[in-house]
Design a protein around this motif. Structure first.
Motif, short mmCIF file in Angstrom:
data_model
loop_
_atom_site.label_atom_id
_atom_site.label_comp_id
_atom_site.label_asym_id
_atom_site.label_seq_id
_atom_site.Cartn_x
_atom_site.Cartn_y
_atom_site.Cartn_z
N VAL A 128 -7.31 -10.83 3.80
CA VAL A 128 -6.59 -9.56 3.95
C VAL A 128 -5.11 -9.83 4.22
O VAL A 128 -4.23 -9.18 3.65
CB VAL A 128 -7.20 -8.71 5.08
CG1 VAL A 128 -6.34 -7.49 5.37
CG2 VAL A 128 -8.62 -8.28 4.70
N ASP A 129 -4.82 -10.81 5.07
CA ASP A 129 -3.42 -11.14 5.36
C ASP A 129 -2.71 -11.64 4.10
O ASP A 129 -1.55 -11.29 3.85
CB ASP A 129 -3.35 -12.21 6.45
CG ASP A 129 -3.67 -11.65 7.83
OD1 ASP A 129 -3.62 -10.42 7.99
OD2 ASP A 129 -3.97 -12.45 8.73
N PRO B 177 1.02 -3.86 -1.39
CA PRO B 177 0.82 -2.84 -0.35
C PRO B 177 -0.64 -2.42 -0.32
O PRO B 177 -1.24 -2.12 -1.35
CB PRO B 177 1.72 -1.68 -0.81
CG PRO B 177 1.96 -1.91 -2.26
CD PRO B 177 1.85 -3.38 -2.51
N LEU B 178 -1.23 -2.46 0.84
CA LEU B 178 -2.64 -2.11 0.97
C LEU B 178 -2.89 -1.41 2.29
O LEU B 178 -2.08 -1.45 3.21
CB LEU B 178 -3.53 -3.35 0.83
CG LEU B 178 -3.36 -4.49 1.85
CD1 LEU B 178 -4.10 -4.23 3.15
CD2 LEU B 178 -3.86 -5.80 1.25
N GLU B 179 -4.05 -0.81 2.38
CA GLU B 179 -4.47 -0.15 3.61
C GLU B 179 -5.89 -0.58 3.93
O GLU B 179 -6.77 -0.56 3.06
CB GLU B 179 -4.43 1.37 3.45
CG GLU B 179 -4.86 2.13 4.70
CD GLU B 179 -4.90 3.63 4.49
OE1 GLU B 179 -5.30 4.35 5.43
OE2 GLU B 179 -4.55 4.09 3.38
N ARG C 189 -2.13 -8.71 1.86
CA ARG C 189 -1.09 -7.84 2.41
C ARG C 189 0.30 -8.39 2.12
O ARG C 189 1.26 -7.63 1.96
CB ARG C 189 -1.29 -7.69 3.92
CG ARG C 189 -0.32 -6.74 4.59
CD ARG C 189 -0.58 -6.63 6.07
NE ARG C 189 -1.73 -5.79 6.37
CZ ARG C 189 -2.86 -6.22 6.94
NH1 ARG C 189 -3.00 -7.50 7.26
NH2 ARG C 189 -3.85 -5.41 7.20
N SER C 190 0.42 -9.70 2.02
CA SER C 190 1.73 -10.29 1.73
C SER C 190 2.04 -10.24 0.24
O SER C 190 3.17 -10.56 -0.16
CB SER C 190 1.78 -11.74 2.22
OG SER C 190 0.90 -12.56 1.49
N LEU D 283 -10.70 -2.26 1.70
CA LEU D 283 -9.27 -2.09 1.48
C LEU D 283 -9.04 -1.01 0.44
O LEU D 283 -9.89 -0.79 -0.44
CB LEU D 283 -8.64 -3.38 0.97
CG LEU D 283 -8.84 -4.67 1.74
CD1 LEU D 283 -8.18 -5.83 1.00
CD2 LEU D 283 -8.26 -4.53 3.14
N SER E 108 -2.77 -17.04 5.68
CA SER E 108 -1.87 -16.59 4.61
C SER E 108 -0.66 -17.50 4.45
O SER E 108 -0.19 -17.71 3.33
CB SER E 108 -1.43 -15.15 4.87
OG SER E 108 -0.73 -15.05 6.10
N VAL F 142 -6.13 -0.43 -2.31
CA VAL F 142 -4.96 -1.10 -2.87
C VAL F 142 -4.86 -0.76 -4.36
O VAL F 142 -5.84 -0.85 -5.09
CB VAL F 142 -5.04 -2.64 -2.66
CG1 VAL F 142 -6.33 -3.21 -3.21
CG2 VAL F 142 -3.84 -3.34 -3.27
N THR G 45 7.61 -3.49 -3.99
CA THR G 45 6.30 -2.87 -4.19
C THR G 45 5.95 -2.73 -5.66
O THR G 45 4.85 -2.31 -6.00
CB THR G 45 6.25 -1.48 -3.52
OG1 THR G 45 7.26 -0.63 -4.08
CG2 THR G 45 6.47 -1.60 -2.03
#
Length: 763
Positions: free
Chosen positions: A476-477, A484-486, A480-481, A513, A442, A515, A62
């Protein structure tokens, strides 16, 4: 708060030997934009010999995304996992420290087995290495638990009233900083540690100079008050670090120089596009402006935002003999009559710049990945570095053009890295990005060696737009890889977009998002076509004559129009094979259908397409050789660019449009065809690939999988034999969609969505 005084740090800091070992969350990643910028500049060139060490409880996984965040200075070392992981700037373990730590760690499974019967321990779902982290209350820290940890040869760390870490014996932030200093040869007298929670206490207790930043955990501030070399600052985050530095005679104001070198402009809206809104031609040594050959496309729409007198700049390249040509005028009017306050801000690029940045790298590295043909991709580090140079030039020009708080609208993958360079220069700007191509899944996108840099750049935007929801979700995918995101907001895709009835359909898509402490809004905005312009052309006498000529040529046969650029993603070869197969399977159609196949050549210098053209020439020759008669050829083949007016005439004359790319970001040809047939009062059938972005928007098209050879032939036959009532229904449904969501609506909707986003905080 304790006032910082020089008697706490009796000797002044030496900038040539300075080492800042700092916590991240609440410390280096906190504070005002201005304070964070100044710290970033200190460790990005203003203090060339200073060293920066991240010291965090986060797992290394992270921390890695921060290395691609242009607003965060890049560290020389990283101490993660509360001291259990120590790596250098290239993420290589620092030896012998890594070996020593690993030798004392019994392994996560051994720790979990030893503690599995203790109540009140909930393992944290976070990346970590050589440590086990739990959520627990203070009551759960029993003598028996401590004894179990002791028996494992480990240490127990409890912090913030809820976090419990089991660590290798002797591991901690303070120990890690001291051991790293010994191995790296740091002058320990000039190490400054910074933190904001009790998790950081061991760094201060290790005897280094220390600063507890403002807004810190009160228990930490209380714990360090008796430590002679630790001070408590008033300002939060980076502000507290600067406060400590400046009271020790370390000049930090010079860090502002790089940003201040960029003088603000007066443009309220800055368009950042790889090319100018006009063509530059040289006649008698003089550069002249010419309107683009095609009146269609998004250029007129983007220009229309300046028709009301809005102050603006259009940042684009201008090919020159050098980047600093003599007598070069960076600013020229675009069209004083129609856009009186819009100027072109030209970025001088050499022919070699354009060749590497656009023709080679963008097309040979990015293009195959974007359209999911990774086997065709070629990655060269020197080309990437040139790409970065060009993107930096675009960002710097954009920073010079924009007024305070202005909007910068960046276009397409050629300028992927502009946000990364622009955000640190102008944190006050509202930055938007529109992706004019597809965005791959992704697993394909992540093949790019520079994926983290690209994602990190796009996440500096306030708003990122794509054609369709599937591309939003793919982005988004990919993000995310990398970080770290929400996903903090999402929206249903129906009824505007197809969901389960199309290969590119999704039922919901993210709209925002969270992030890295920033909110990034997302949206799906398929580009429209200029319906009004097409209608005017269809009604013109010149186009009517061209339509009549094509009608006469077809002589009652059903015309099938196919118009596409020469490119392997367009599926031209697969289409011709399917046409040949259909003629074989349905001989009754011989002499009754004609495929008008128009291929627009690739840009000059694009050698990668030469073999494709030769292949197309061969198959067209084979089909015509097999089936032609004295008065009919099955394929009328054009390999040239034709004026848009002539394209419209072909649309109007042909009852079927066959548009079946293997991949396509959107495909405006499909929309142009629908608009043309509607304006001409001639309902037409659109056969459209499921892998064209327009497929999820154009309800009424006949969708086909271009990878399914039998389906390609069968769907074309279905179009040729469709009843008039069904043709009219499908065509009418598509015409309403194309008219309602034209190119003007696209631009208005995009800017409206951007304007709904919160204003960036002032720098």
């Amino acid at each position: 708060m304790t006032v910082i005084t020089s008697d706490r740090w009796p000797r002044q800091l030496d900038p040539a030997r300075l080492v800042l070992a700092t916590d991240l969350d609440g410390t280096l990643l906190a504070g005002t934009h201005e304070a964070r910028r100044r710290v970033r500049e200190l460790f990005s060139g203003a203090l060339p010999h200073a060293r920066l060490v991240f010291v965090t409880g986060r797992g290394l996984e992270t921390v890695i995304p921060l290395l691609s965040d242009p607003t965060v200075p890049r560290p020389h070392y990283i101490i993660a996992d509360v001291g259990a992981t120590i790596v250098d700037a290239d993420l290589r373990p620092v030896e012998p420290l890594a070996h020593e730590i690993a030798a004392t760690w019994p392994g996560s499974q051994a720790v979990l087995r030893a503690l599995e019967d203790f109540p009140g321990l909930v393992r944290q779902s976070v990346p970590q290495e050589r440590r086990c982290s739990f959520l627990a209350s203070e009551e759960a820290i029993t003598p028996a638990l401590k004894a179990a940890v002791e028996a494992l040869g480990c240490d127990l760390l409890f912090s913030a009233g809820q976090y419990l870490d089991v660590l290798p014996r002797g591991v901690g932030k303070g120990v890690a900083v001291r051991r790293l200093a010994e191995v790296a040869g740091f002058d320990q007298e000039h190490i400054v540690v910074a933190g904001d929670t009790l998790n950081d206490l061991s760094m201060f207790e290790a005897g280094f100079r220390g600063v507890v930043v403002g807004a810190a955990e009160p228990a930490l501030a209380q714990a360090v008050r008796k430590l002679p070399r630790t001070v408590v600052a008033d300002a939060a985050g980076c502000g507290g670090i600067l406060e400590a530095f400046e009271r020790q005679g370390l000049r930090c104001d010079g860090a502002a120089a790089p940003a201040q070198a960029i003088a603000y402009g007066d443009a309220e809206l800055v368009m950042v596009y790889h090319r100018l809104p006009y063509d530059e031609v040289i006649e008698n040594g003089i550069t002249l402006q010419r309107r683009p050959k095609s009146p269609n496309g998004i250029m007129p729409t983007l220009l229309s935002f300046f028709a009301d007198g809005r102050k603006g700049s259009w940042v684009a390249w201008s090919q020159q003999d050098s980047r600093t040509p003599a007598g070069f005028q960076p600013h020229v009017p675009v069209d004083p009559q129609h856009y009186p306050r819009l100027k072109a801000a030209r970025v001088a690029l050499t022919g070699d710049d354009v060749d590497q940045f656009y023709k080679k790298f963008s097309k040979e590295a990015f293009w195959p990945i974007i359209f999911s043909f990774p086997e065709r991709a070629e990655f060269r580090q020197d080309h990437w570095e040139r790409f970065l140079e060009v993107n930096r030039l675009f960002a710097e020009q954009t920073a010079r053009e924009a007024a305070p708080g202005a909007t910068a609208w960046i276009h397409d993958y050629n300028l992927w890295m502009v946000p990364a360079f622009l955000r640190p220069l102008r944190p006050d700007l509202k930055i938007a990005f529109f992706h004019h191509t597809a965005f791959p899944s992704s697993d394909v996108f992540n093949i790019l060696p520079w994926r983290r840099d690209i994602i990190g750049s796009l996440l500096q935007c306030d708003y990122v737009g794509f054609h369709i929801p599937r591309y939003v979700e793919n982005f988004v995918d990919a993000a995310r890889s990398c970080a770290p995101l929400e996903v903090v907001d999402s929206a249903a895709c129906a009824p505007r977009f197809m969901t389960f009835g199309c290969a590119l359909g999704v039922d919901r898509a993210a709209t925002a998002l969270e992030v890295g402490g920033r909110r990034v809004a997302l949206g799906a905005h398929p580009v429209g076509t200029n319906v009004e312009l097409i209608g005017d052309l269809v009604r013109s006498e010149a186009i009517k004559r061209q339509i009549a000529e094509i009608d006469a040529y077809l002589d009652g046969r059903t015309g099938i129009v196919s118009i596409e650029r020469l490119d392997y993603v367009k599926g031209s070869f697969e289409k011709l094979q399917a046409y040949e197969r259909m003629l074989e399977q349905h001989p009754e159609l011989l002499g009754k259908v004609t495929l008008l196949n128009i291929i627009t050549p690739a840009a000059s210098g694009m050698e990668i397409y030469d073999s494709l053209r030769e292949e197309l020439d061969r198959i067209v020759g084979r089909i015509n050789g097999r089936f032609s008669t004295l008065d009919w050829v099955p394929v009328r083949y054009f390999y040239r660019s034709i004026p848009f007016e002539e394209v419209v005439a072909h649309y109007a004359a042909c009852a079927i449009a066959w548009i079946t790319p293997l991949r396509d970001g959107l495909n405006l040809v499909a929309k142009e065809y629908v608009a043309t047939r509607s304006a001409a009062g001639r309902p037409g059938v659109l056969v459209l690939s499921e892998f064209a972005g327009a497929a999820v928007e154009l309800h009424g098209a006949l969708l086909v999988n271009p990878y399914d050879a039998n389906a390609m032939s069968a769907t074309l036959y279905q179009a040729l034999t469709m009843g008039a009532d069904e043709v009219a229904y499908r065509a009418g449904r598509m015409a309403m969609i194309v008219k309602e969501h034209d190119v003007a609506r696209w631009g208005d909707d995009f800017l409206a969505a951007l304007e709904q986003q919160p204003e960036p905080l002032a720098a």
